[in-house]
Each structure stands twice: as structure tokens, then as C-alpha cells.
Write an enzyme that holds these catalytic residues in place. Sequence first.
Site, PDB file in Angstrom:
ATOM      1  N   LEU A 224       0.966  -1.008  -0.087  1.00 59.97           N
ATOM      2  CA  LEU A 224      -0.192   0.007  -0.013  1.00 59.97           C
ATOM      3  C   LEU A 224       0.887   1.232   0.162  1.00 59.97           C
ATOM      4  CD1 LEU A 224      -2.728  -0.851   2.683  1.00 59.97           C
ATOM      5  CD2 LEU A 224      -2.956  -1.235   0.181  1.00 59.97           C
ATOM      6  N   ASP A 225       0.608   2.219  -0.849  1.00 59.31           N
ATOM      7  CA  ASP A 225       1.231   3.620  -0.718  1.00 59.31           C
ATOM      8  C   ASP A 225       1.423   3.927   0.873  1.00 59.31           C
ATOM      9  OD1 ASP A 225       1.348   3.619  -3.428  1.00 59.31           O
ATOM     10  OD2 ASP A 225      -0.450   4.932  -3.667  1.00 59.31           O
ATOM     11  N   VAL A 226       2.522   4.914   0.991  1.00 59.12           N
ATOM     12  CA  VAL A 226       2.642   5.512   2.122  1.00 59.12           C
ATOM     13  C   VAL A 226       1.578   6.375   2.653  1.00 59.12           C
ATOM     14  CG1 VAL A 226       4.109   7.031   3.536  1.00 59.12           C
ATOM     15  CG2 VAL A 226       5.226   5.432   1.894  1.00 59.12           C
ATOM     16  N   GLY A 227       0.890   6.886   1.649  1.00 58.82           N
ATOM     17  CA  GLY A 227      -0.442   7.612   2.137  1.00 58.82           C
ATOM     18  C   GLY A 227      -1.673   6.948   1.941  1.00 58.82           C
ATOM     19  N   THR A 228      -1.783   5.772   1.888  1.00 55.04           N
ATOM     20  CA  THR A 228      -2.678   5.048   1.682  1.00 55.04           C
ATOM     21  C   THR A 228      -2.812   3.941   3.037  1.00 55.04           C
ATOM     22  OG1 THR A 228      -2.721   4.804  -0.654  1.00 55.04           O
ATOM     23  CG2 THR A 228      -4.197   3.186   0.473  1.00 55.04           C
TER      24      THR A 228
END
Length: 310
Positions: free
Chosen positions: A138-142
Amino acid sequence: MDERRALAVPEGLDAERVDVGLARLFGLSRSKAAELAANGRVQLDGADVLKSDRLRAGGWLEVELPPAAGGAAAPEPVPGLAVLHDDEHIVVVDKPVGVAAHPSPGWIGPTVVGGLAAAGYRISTSGAAERQGVVHRLDVGTSGVMVVAKSEHAYTVLKRAFRDRAVEKLYHALVQGHPDPSRGTVDAPVGRHRVHDWKWAVVSEERGGRPAVTHYATLEAFRHASLLEVRLETGRTHQIRVHLAALHHPCVGDTTYGADPVLSTRLGLERQWLHAVRLAFDHPGGGARVTFTSTYPTDLGLALQRLALP
């Protein structure tokens, strides 16, 4: 040796705080970005900047990034990293925002792998040392639900399941505007942006794009935004963000891919409104179908409440 990165500030980060902009550009936590600025490792048009200074679109940004640590991820406690399930084959976590799946060049913040190690979980697979057990990211911001393989057998089985599209990956995304039609499919290859190598974009396969398929359906329409249910067939980097931006309905808060910063600020968002709500797959230990879910974290829930206000 530190890595020096230089690039023009994109339009989407105009007037954004330095620490917020660095976090979005390089996948850093805001605290790490602020630390770099405080130590004189960030310059805008040749002048040192502080974390609260504002970026200017087109300005020349130079950043000295520390190298990523080699070898296995260093154990580091990760506040908010909740374990949803644990057995001899897998560990399923609820990943908070600001945490990467594993160490990577330019990332100096917390990781899922390091957090699990700090909590005493042992991962034993043949994956690269810094990303052992990681079968998807998962993305850092997700934020949201993510599975990590604990055994070699589980790693092999889950990697094959993700490759064969046998895993159900369900997300909720708050996007700007109202997609028309209200449900549909985006089938467009995704690859590195031709100009900005820190971004991804719809890119033809001839130019290096990889096949990517995203299904979406509107769950609720607000005055200025829509809450979508998103299902992935593939798992390309930034796939949902890129595909929704290609529809001209970027995730609210995702200024990297064209979101309106005014709406993001009004809703109190410092990242894209995107959450992995459900993950389902055949358990590698016996084949029975298992499903794991995650509820919205506080920042996303508050943004929805503010959006619903008159």
C-alpha cells in the site's frame, strides 16, 4: 552517501508547506521532512527553507536524502499498526498512513516490516532482506488492510494468487466531482511519468506501461465529491490514484495527481482520501477463503463528516 535529488516544484504543490510537499514527493513522513529542512538539507531556488515555508510552482527544489539502510528492515515500533490476524502462515495488519510497506531508497520513515519485527513477529521467506514476506504493498499515504507472509510456503502461494488475480482487493476512495457514468472500468496501462520520475501515469505499453484494470462504483454523492468503491484486478504502483486522475476525478487530498488543495484544506486532509477496506484470499495453510476488513481511520472519517455539513 546521501542522495541529492533536484526537481521543479509541480503545480499541484504550489503554496504547499515544505514538509507536506516533501512528504508527498519523496514518500517521507512529515516529521522526517521537517527534520531535513531543519538540518539545512532542503533548498528552494538555492536558499535554505524551513518546514513551514511555502513551495512555489516551478521553483527549483533540491533535497539531500539519506540512503536507505541495506539488509533486513531495522526493528522500529510503529504506533497505530494493528494486527488483525496472526497464525503460522500469515500476519494481517491494519496499516496506518505515513508507513511504508518496506524500506526503499529515499524512505527514512517507519515500515510495516520494521514494525512487525519490533513487535516480535518472525518472517521467514526468500524475498529480498528488506522486504521479506511482502507480497503486495500500500502507498505510504494509503491506509488499510495488508497481508504479510510469514513462511516460505505462504509467500509462494500468495505471490501466485496476486499474480493470478485471485485476491479480492477492495478500496474506498473519495474523489472530486461526480464520475459519469457512476460506475465503470478503467483499462489503461500504468508506467513512470515521462517527465516527472517520482510520479506515475497512463502510459502506452509501447512506452513501458504495464496493463492495469480498475473497477469503480459510486457509493454516495456529496455536493463537491463522491465516495467510490474501487476494485483492483491488477496492482500497479499508484494505480487507483492514476486511473481516477485520468477520469478527471482525482482522490480528494491527492494534490500530486491534480486534486484541489482548497478542498483538501477545508476537509483537513494531508493525504489522499484512499483506504483499503477489504482483502480476501484463499488461506495458504488450507485453502479456505478468508476475508479481513478495516474501518476508516480518524482523518478520513472526519473529512466525510465535514463534507456532509451544509
